[in-house]
Design a protein around this motif. Structure first.
Motif, short mmCIF file in Angstrom:
data_model
loop_
_atom_site.label_atom_id
_atom_site.label_comp_id
_atom_site.label_asym_id
_atom_site.label_seq_id
_atom_site.Cartn_x
_atom_site.Cartn_y
_atom_site.Cartn_z
N ASN A 179 30.10 37.30 2.46
CA ASN A 179 29.92 36.96 1.05
C ASN A 179 31.00 35.98 0.58
N TYR A 180 32.24 36.24 1.04
CA TYR A 180 33.31 35.28 0.73
C TYR A 180 32.98 33.93 1.36
N GLY A 181 32.51 33.99 2.60
CA GLY A 181 32.13 32.76 3.31
C GLY A 181 31.08 31.97 2.54
N GLU A 182 30.06 32.66 2.09
CA GLU A 182 28.97 31.96 1.39
C GLU A 182 29.48 31.30 0.11
N LYS A 183 30.31 32.05 -0.62
CA LYS A 183 30.84 31.53 -1.88
C LYS A 183 31.67 30.26 -1.66
N MET A 184 32.57 30.32 -0.69
CA MET A 184 33.46 29.17 -0.46
C MET A 184 32.73 28.04 0.27
N TYR A 185 31.90 28.39 1.22
CA TYR A 185 31.18 27.35 1.97
C TYR A 185 30.22 26.57 1.07
N SER A 186 29.63 27.23 0.06
CA SER A 186 28.75 26.50 -0.87
C SER A 186 29.55 25.43 -1.60
N SER A 212 29.51 34.19 9.29
CA SER A 212 29.89 33.15 8.33
C SER A 212 29.56 31.76 8.87
N THR A 213 29.74 31.57 10.17
CA THR A 213 29.41 30.27 10.76
C THR A 213 27.92 29.98 10.63
N LEU A 214 27.09 30.98 10.89
CA LEU A 214 25.63 30.79 10.74
C LEU A 214 25.29 30.46 9.28
N LYS A 215 26.02 31.07 8.36
CA LYS A 215 25.81 30.78 6.94
C LYS A 215 26.14 29.32 6.63
N LEU A 216 27.25 28.84 7.18
CA LEU A 216 27.62 27.43 6.96
C LEU A 216 26.55 26.48 7.52
N ILE A 217 26.02 26.84 8.67
CA ILE A 217 24.96 26.02 9.27
C ILE A 217 23.75 25.99 8.33
N ASP A 218 23.37 27.13 7.80
CA ASP A 218 22.25 27.21 6.86
C ASP A 218 22.48 26.35 5.62
N LEU A 219 23.70 26.45 5.09
CA LEU A 219 24.00 25.69 3.87
C LEU A 219 23.90 24.18 4.13
N PHE A 220 24.38 23.75 5.30
CA PHE A 220 24.24 22.31 5.61
C PHE A 220 22.78 21.93 5.78
N LYS A 221 21.99 22.80 6.40
CA LYS A 221 20.56 22.48 6.54
C LYS A 221 19.92 22.30 5.16
N GLN A 222 20.27 23.18 4.23
CA GLN A 222 19.70 23.07 2.88
C GLN A 222 20.16 21.79 2.16
N SER A 223 21.36 21.31 2.50
CA SER A 223 21.93 20.17 1.78
C SER A 223 21.29 18.83 2.15
N GLY A 224 20.75 18.73 3.35
CA GLY A 224 20.23 17.45 3.83
C GLY A 224 21.28 16.58 4.50
N ILE A 225 22.54 17.01 4.47
CA ILE A 225 23.63 16.27 5.13
C ILE A 225 23.54 16.54 6.64
N GLY A 226 23.86 15.54 7.45
CA GLY A 226 23.90 15.74 8.90
C GLY A 226 25.21 16.39 9.29
N ALA A 227 25.18 17.36 10.20
CA ALA A 227 26.43 18.07 10.52
C ALA A 227 26.45 18.63 11.93
#
Ligand code: GUN
Ligand code: FE
Length: 416
Positions: free
Chosen positions: A100-107, A131-146
Motif C-alpha cells: 500500500n505504501y508502494g502504491e501510494k509513492m509509486y503513483s 511492490s515491484t509488480l505494482k510499479l510495473i502495473d502503474l507504468f503500463k497504465q501510464s503509457g510511458i515505456g519502461a
C-alpha cells in the motif's frame, strides 16, 4: 496513417540539429514514415494534427532512477554514497515491503516522470516482489515505456533490506514469468543493486537468467572512491570494478546500463566499448553525493554509448532537460580546470537525451524513418517573446522551461 505538423527539431547525429520549420511528420503504424517540409500529394487525405507554431521534439529518455527513493527527493544531501545509502536510502526502501505504501509513492513517482516529459525510463524498484509488480502495473497504465527492475541484494545491507539468495533468484524469475514480453512498452530488467550488496552466487544466477531469457541488465559502476575500494577488497582477483559484472555475464552479454561511470580505468572503458555497455551520466546525483564528474568527452571519444539518468533521489530533479544543462555545465567546469577535453555542445547533450539514450529502447529518440513516434509538443509562447530562431527557442525551453511548456506527450504514436 497520420500527419503531425509543427516546428520539428531532432538530432540524427551528435553534431547537428535537423530543423524543419512548419514541417510534417508522416506516421504509419505509430512509427515515422517520412519527415518533410512540403507534404507530398499522396498523403494529403490523411488525418492531420496541426500544432501550428509549437515545437515538436523527441521525448526524453531517463536511463537511471530509483522509484522507491521518491520520498527522499531534495533531502538528505549531506553524505557521500555509502553512508547516504545506509542512513537514508535503505531505511526508506525497506518500507516497500508494504504494497500500500508502494502504491501510494509509486503513483506519485510515475506522475512526476510523466510531468517532466520523460517518455521512456529504466527504473530500479526495491527487493520486494509485490511492490515491484505494482510499479510495473502503474507504468503500463501510464503509457510511458519502461524497464523496471526488482532489485537484488543478499549481503552488506541492513536487516530490513536484505534477501535470502534463493528467494532473491526465485522472486526475480517469478516477476519475469509474469511480465516478460507481456507488454509492448513495459518490461523487466535484471537489477543487481551493485557489486557490494550481491554475493557471487547471486551475481552468477542473475547473469544466467539474463542470458537465458535475453533480458537487459542495469546496475551501478565506479561511482565513488570508497565504493571502488570496497569492490577491490571483495573481489581481489578482478582487474577492475566492471570486470566483476563481466565475469558473471552482467556486462554487455545482454543490453546493459551502468550508472555513473566516473572513476573508470582505461581497460574498463575498452571493455564497455567492446561490449556495448551504456554509461549512464547522472550529473545532479554526482554533485549531490560528491561523487565526481564523469569524463564524458573521453567516453564519447572512445565510442562508449551514453545516455542520461536523473538518478532520483541521489539526483534531485526528474527533468532530463535539466540533466542536459547540468551535464553541459559540468563539462565546462572540467574544461576550465584543465583544458584537456572539449566541453559538451548543446546538440551533443540533446542527442544523448534523445537518440543516444533512446537507442536502449529500440528505434527511439529521433524522427528518422522507422523510429517510434515518441515526441513532446512544446508550447513555449511565454518564453518566445521576441524573434528567437527555432534552435534558440529550444535552448531557452531546455534552460528555462519546465512541465508548464509541455503541451502533449506521445509514446510510440499514442498520445498519453
Ligand atoms: N549504488 C548502489 N545503490 C545506489 C543508489 O541507490 N543510488 C546511487 N546513486 N548509487 C547507488
Ligand atoms: Fe542510482
Amino acid at each position: 496513417m497520420r500527419i503531425i505538423k509543427g516546428n520539428i527539431i531532432f538530432t540524427p547525429t551528435y553534431h547537428k540539429f535537423e530543423v524543419i520549420e512548419d514541417g510534417y511528420i508522416v506516421l504509419s503504424n505509430n512509427t515515422v514514415l517520412d519527415v518533410c517540409k512540403k507534404l507530398p500529394e499522396k498523403y494529403k487525405h490523411y488525418e492531420l494534427i496541426d500544432y501550428k507554431d509549437k515545437l515538436i521534439i523527441p521525448g526524453m529518455n531517463d536511463l537511471h532512477c530509483h522509484a522507491p527513493q521518491f520520498r527522499n527527493l531534495g533531502i538528505a544531501m549531506d553524505k557521500e554514497l555509502l553512508p547516504w545509502l545506509n542512513d537514508y536510502t535503505f531505511p526508506e526502501e525497506s518500507k516497500y515491503v508494504d504494497v500500500n505504501y508502494g502504491e501510494k509513492m509509486y503513483s506519485r513517482f510515475v506522475n512526476e516522470v510523466y510531468k517532466n516529459g520523460t517518455t521512456r525510463v529504466a527504473a530500479f524498484a526495491t527487493i520486494h516482489k509485490d511492490s515491484t509488480l505494482k510499479l510495473i502495473d502503474l507504468f503500463k497504465q501510464s503509457g510511458i515505456g519502461a524497464y523496471i527492475g526488482k532489485v537484488n541484494m543478499d549481503r552488506n545491507s541492513c536487516d530490513t533490506l536484505c534477501e535470502n539468495t534463493y528467494d532473491s533468484i526465485n522472486d526475480t524469475i517469478d516477476i519475469i514469468s509474469q511480465t516478460f514480453n507481456k507488454s509492448e512498452l513495459v518490461n523487466p530488467i535484471i537489477t543487481p543493486r551493485f557489486v557490494p550488496t550481491c554475493s557471487e552466487t547471486l551475481l552468477k544466477e542473475l547473469g544466467a537468467i539474463a542470458v537465458k531469457y535475453n533480458i537487459p541488465v542495469q546496475s551501478h559502476l565506479s561511482e565513488n572512491i570508497g565504493e571502488i575500494n570496497w569492490v577491490r577488497e571483495l573481489h581481489p582477483d578482478s582487474k577492475f570494478y566492471g570486470d566483476v559484472y563481466n565475469k558473471f555475464n552482467l556486462f554487455g552479454d545482454t543490453p546493459t546500463l551502468m550508472a555513473h561511470c566516473i572513476h573508470l580505468t582505461d581497460d574498463e572503458i575498452d571493455l564497455m566499448k567492446n561490449k556495448n555497455v551504456y554509461a549512464v551520466h547522472c550529473p545532479t546525483s554526482n554533485a549531490n553525493l560528491a561523487s565526481g564528474i564523469m569524463p564524458i568527452r573521453k567516453l564519447l571519444d572512445n565510442n562508449v554509448k551514453i545516455g542520461f539518468g536523473s538518478d532520483v533521489s541521489g539526483g534531485h530533479s526528474f527533468s532530463i532537460f535539466k540533466t542536459m544543462v547540468y551535464a553541459i555545465e559540468f563539462s565546462k567546469l572540467t574544461w576550465a580546470q584543465n583544458k584537456e577535453y572539449d566541453f559538451l555542445s548543446f546538440s551533443e547533450a540533446f542527442y544523448i537525451a534523445t537518440k543516444g539514450g533512446g537507442s536502449f529502447f529500440g528505434n527511439v529518440g529521433s524522427f528518422e524513418k522507422g523510429y517510434d513516434f515518441d515526441a513532446l509538443i512544446i508550447d513555449d509562447h511565454d518564453l518566445n517573446f521576441d524573434n528567437y530562431n527555432l534552435i534558440e527557442r529550444l535552448e531557452r525551453f531546455v534552460y528555462l522551461g519546465d512541465d508548464r511548456q509541455i503541451y502533449h506527450r506521445y509514446v510510440k504514436g499514442s498520445l498519453i
